[in-house]
Enzyme design. Structure first.
Site, PDB file in Angstrom:
ATOM      1  N   GLU A 247       0.649  -0.713   0.041  1.00  0.00           N
ATOM      2  CA  GLU A 247       0.339  -0.183   0.107  1.00  0.00           C
ATOM      3  C   GLU A 247       0.625   1.151  -0.240  1.00  0.00           C
ATOM      4  OE1 GLU A 247      -2.816  -0.457  -0.675  1.00  0.00           O
ATOM      5  OE2 GLU A 247      -3.632  -1.842   0.230  1.00  0.00           O
ATOM      6  N   CYS A 281      -2.267   9.363   2.621  1.00  0.00           N
ATOM      7  CA  CYS A 281      -1.463   8.724   1.216  1.00  0.00           C
ATOM      8  C   CYS A 281      -2.557   8.952   0.519  1.00  0.00           C
ATOM      9  CB  CYS A 281      -1.567   6.927   1.612  1.00  0.00           C
ATOM     10  SG  CYS A 281      -3.161   6.642   2.150  1.00  0.00           S
TER      11      CYS A 281
HETATM   12  P1  NAP Z   1       8.764   4.632   4.980  1.00  0.00           P
HETATM   13  O1  NAP Z   1       9.768   5.925   5.204  1.00  0.00           O
HETATM   14  O2  NAP Z   1       7.921   3.984   4.241  1.00  0.00           O
HETATM   15  O3  NAP Z   1       8.159   3.861   5.603  1.00  0.00           O
HETATM   16  C1  NAP Z   1       7.571   2.812   6.511  1.00  0.00           C
HETATM   17  C2  NAP Z   1       8.086   1.498   6.884  1.00  0.00           C
HETATM   18  O4  NAP Z   1       8.960   1.259   5.519  1.00  0.00           O
HETATM   19  C3  NAP Z   1       8.351   2.480   8.012  1.00  0.00           C
HETATM   20  O5  NAP Z   1       8.740   1.287   9.344  1.00  0.00           O
HETATM   21  C4  NAP Z   1       9.568   1.967   8.086  1.00  0.00           C
HETATM   22  O6  NAP Z   1      10.548   2.119   8.970  1.00  0.00           O
HETATM   23  C5  NAP Z   1       9.908   1.169   6.818  1.00  0.00           C
HETATM   24  N1  NAP Z   1      10.928   1.018   6.155  1.00  0.00           N
HETATM   25  C6  NAP Z   1      12.208   1.804   5.370  1.00  0.00           C
HETATM   26  N2  NAP Z   1      13.370   1.555   5.090  1.00  0.00           N
HETATM   27  C7  NAP Z   1      13.086   0.146   5.523  1.00  0.00           C
HETATM   28  C8  NAP Z   1      13.689  -0.844   4.139  1.00  0.00           C
HETATM   29  N3  NAP Z   1      15.030  -0.539   3.568  1.00  0.00           N
HETATM   30  N4  NAP Z   1      13.578  -2.676   4.337  1.00  0.00           N
HETATM   31  C9  NAP Z   1      12.009  -2.488   5.064  1.00  0.00           C
HETATM   32  N5  NAP Z   1      11.585  -1.602   5.699  1.00  0.00           N
HETATM   33  C10 NAP Z   1      11.690  -0.683   6.303  1.00  0.00           C
HETATM   34  O7  NAP Z   1       6.840   6.226   4.227  1.00  0.00           O
HETATM   35  P2  NAP Z   1       6.684   6.416   5.684  1.00  0.00           P
HETATM   36  O8  NAP Z   1       7.055   8.098   5.737  1.00  0.00           O
HETATM   37  O9  NAP Z   1       6.033   6.173   6.934  1.00  0.00           O
HETATM   38  O10 NAP Z   1       4.970   6.755   5.151  1.00  0.00           O
HETATM   39  C11 NAP Z   1       4.443   7.969   3.724  1.00  0.00           C
HETATM   40  C12 NAP Z   1       4.485   7.024   3.392  1.00  0.00           C
HETATM   41  O11 NAP Z   1       3.577   6.419   2.942  1.00  0.00           O
HETATM   42  C13 NAP Z   1       3.931   8.093   1.760  1.00  0.00           C
HETATM   43  O12 NAP Z   1       3.825   7.468   0.709  1.00  0.00           O
HETATM   44  C14 NAP Z   1       2.728   7.227   2.152  1.00  0.00           C
HETATM   45  O13 NAP Z   1       1.599   7.587   0.919  1.00  0.00           O
HETATM   46  C15 NAP Z   1       2.291   5.935   2.285  1.00  0.00           C
HETATM   47  N6  NAP Z   1       1.459   5.450   2.777  1.00  0.00           N
HETATM   48  C16 NAP Z   1      -0.127   4.999   2.002  1.00  0.00           C
HETATM   49  C17 NAP Z   1      -0.606   3.979   2.469  1.00  0.00           C
HETATM   50  C18 NAP Z   1      -1.625   3.136   1.587  1.00  0.00           C
HETATM   51  O14 NAP Z   1      -2.446   2.907   3.052  1.00  0.00           O
HETATM   52  N7  NAP Z   1      -1.388   3.390   0.431  1.00  0.00           N
HETATM   53  C19 NAP Z   1      -1.262   4.745   3.696  1.00  0.00           C
HETATM   54  C20 NAP Z   1      -0.557   5.164   4.326  1.00  0.00           C
HETATM   55  C21 NAP Z   1       0.728   5.926   4.293  1.00  0.00           C
HETATM   56  P3  NAP Z   1      10.941   3.138  10.133  1.00  0.00           P
HETATM   57  O15 NAP Z   1      10.752   3.908   9.847  1.00  0.00           O
HETATM   58  O16 NAP Z   1      12.451   3.054  10.114  1.00  0.00           O
HETATM   59  O17 NAP Z   1      12.295   3.656   8.596  1.00  0.00           O
END
Ligand code: NAP
Length: 473
Positions: A247, A281
């Site tokens: 997602e 998102c």
């Molecule tokens: P993110 O930086 O991608 O982080 C999401 C999760 O992934 C966190 O737990 C993060 O851990 C982890 N992560 C980071 N690097 C990783 C790696 N190399 N391998 C595995 N896991 C890893 O996203 P965010 O800034 O928290 O959230 C914002 C994004 O989420 C936006 O793009 C938003 O649109 C999207 N989103 C989508 C939806 C949907 O339902 N489509 C809903 C909500 C949000 P750390 O925090 O420790 O880095």
């Protein structure tokens, strides 16, 4: 406050800790253990050992466990809302709304736990099938690794933990580094239920360490990830044959057709643009307005957006608060200033209030190739675009590399049907914003917005294996 992990039904100390700071004040609010690969291994092995016990739980028991969790959530509603507001900088009213939705999500999971079923297959439809009968079942896949983002730290966890328990799986949850407290609070609540030991584990630490280990581990059967497209796409490439649900993000659009503009409609679009500081998102980022109503729409939208109250997330009156990090505030400001240098007009805002808060912003005369329009801004910034022909508006929306949800306000049935058919997204909201979501809807994107669907019933399909049984007599 030094926090502990929850592994195998026990609270464990880490060897290394990182300070967690509140986005609004910048003050340290907790010390969070940082997992090593060995810690992740322990959590996975605990979840693996619990798969047998979970598989044996009858549906009514899994539903009862979810019911026990719901009772806890109701009792600790305000505590969870304040935890979300504190660690995520989410305005308190929105945080309370998230807890309401979290409860609804687990309620849907509780109901769906009793509805997981297969079908009978008429084998005699094929030559050679005479005297045979077949049916299918849906079986739990085993260990599910759930990786979640910061922006809905309770409800997006619920969208993974709820269906996983409903389907009889076990879970290793890795919450975002900025929002581990809500996940640890969930562990406290689940600890009071009859969930088998080891069926739910929370491990905190850097995504690059914990996430990578979860994705590559052979004992993890499925990854359910919500977060940025960059990380999600990378995970999918590393996951091999594991089930993967992604997602991801978007730069969602709403089309405002040549229609009667009401105050209610404008307020709804303002809500869709700025709720949770635009860190949703499916936040409205691009607004395509018909030329004939552009000026009046702009005036009404700006008047409503100007009323938003900027302040402390824990203040009842606040609409807009701190963004998740100071680096995001700087990034957004850089994108806005680049757009302005390229000829964009600032209609409202366009400033950092301080290093943590970006003001609600409206831009126009934006070139579609500017970052503020074509990238996911994930902040309180919208761009206004004009259109003359409805078909062009659809084409403009579809130029995005993302495709999560889109909204269309129109009284024209033909336009509504055209939008429903041609918009390249996972969900089209006629007469509403793309931000509209109820927790049992199938939800997910196409293109770089993701892969697979959530919404409890649909997430259960992703987290179960279809199995065929045939009988011959
Ligand atoms: P993110 O930086 O991608 O982080 C999401 C999760 O992934 C966190 O737990 C993060 O851990 C982890 N992560 C980071 N690097 C990783 C790696 N190399 N391998 C595995 N896991 C890893 O996203 P965010 O800034 O928290 O959230 C914002 C994004 O989420 C936006 O793009 C938003 O649109 C999207 N989103 C989508 C939806 C949907 O339902 N489509 C809903 C909500 C949000 P750390 O925090 O420790 O880095």
């Amino acid at each position: 406050m030094i926090k502990k992990w929850y592994i195998n039904g026990e609270w464990r100390e880490g060897t290394e800790y990182a300070s967690l700071r509140a986005p609004y004040t910048g003050q340290v609010i907790a010390e969070i253990p940082q997992a090593t690969k060995t810690d992740v291994e322990e959590a996975i092995q605990a979840a693996k050992r619990a798969t047998g016990a979970m598989k044996e739980l009858p549906a009514h028991k899994r539903a009862t466990i979810l019911g026990e969790l719901i009772a806890q959530l109701k009792e600790r509603h305000e505590e969870l809302a304040r935890t979300i507001a504190l660690e995520a900088g989410k305005p308190l009213q929105a945080a309370r709304g998230e807890v309401d939705r979290t409860i609804a999500t687990y309620q849907f999971a509780q109901e769906e736990a009793k509805r997981i079923h297969g079908e009978t297959i008429p084998l005699d439809a094929a030559i050679g099938g005479e005297g045979r009968v077949a049916y299918t079942t849906r079986q739990p896949i085993g260990v599910v690794a759930a990786i979640t983002p910061f922006n809905f730290p309770a409800n997006l966890v619920a969208h993974k933990v709820g269906p996983a328990i409903a389907a009889g799986n076990t879970i290793v949850l890795k919450p975002a580094s900025q929002t581990p407290l809500s996940a640890l609070l969930l562990a406290e609540m689940l600890d009071t239920t009859e969930l088998p030991k080891g069926a739910f584990n929370v491990i905190t630490g850097k995504g690059s360490v914990v996430g990578e280990e979860l994705v590559k581990h052979p004992d993890v059967a499925g990854i359910t990830f919500t977060g940025s497209p960059e990380v999600g796409i990378d995970l999918k490439q590393k996951a091999g044959l594991k089930r993967v649900t992604l997602e991801l993000g978007a730069n969602s659009a709403v089309i405002v057709d040549n229609t009667n503009i009401t105050k209610e409609m404008v307020q709804r679009i303002v809500w869709g643009s700025y709720v949770n500081n635009g860190q949703v998102c499916v936040s409205v980022q691009r607004i395509y307005v018909h030329n004939d109503i552009y000026d009046i729409f702009k005036k009404m939208f700006t008047e409503e957006a100007r009323k938003l109250v900027v302040g402390d997330a824990l203040d009842e009156k606040t609409d807009i608060s701190a963004l998740i990090s100071t680096s995001d505030v700087k990034r957004i400001d850089r994108w806005v200033q680049t757009a302005v240098s390229g000829g964009a007009n600032i209609v409202l805002g366009g400033n950092m209030r301080n290093e943590r808060i970006y003001e609600p912003t409206i831009l126009e005369n934006v070139n579609v190739e500017m970052e503020v329009s074509c990238q996911e801004i994930f902040g309180p910034v919208v761009v206004l675009h004009r259109f003359h022909d409805f078909k062009d508006a659809i084409s403009h929306v579809n130029t995005s590399k993302y495709g999560l949800q889109a909204g269309v306000f129109t009284n024209n049935l033909t336009h509504a049907m055209e939008a429903a058919k041609h918009l390249e997204v996972g969900g089209v909201m006629i007469n509403d914003v793309p931000t509209f979501r109820l927790d049992h809807m199938p939800y997910g994107g196409i293109k770089e917005s993701g892969f697979g669907r959530e919404g409890i019933k649909y997430a259960i399909e992703e987290m179960t294996e279809l199995k065929l049984i045939t009988f011959k007599w």
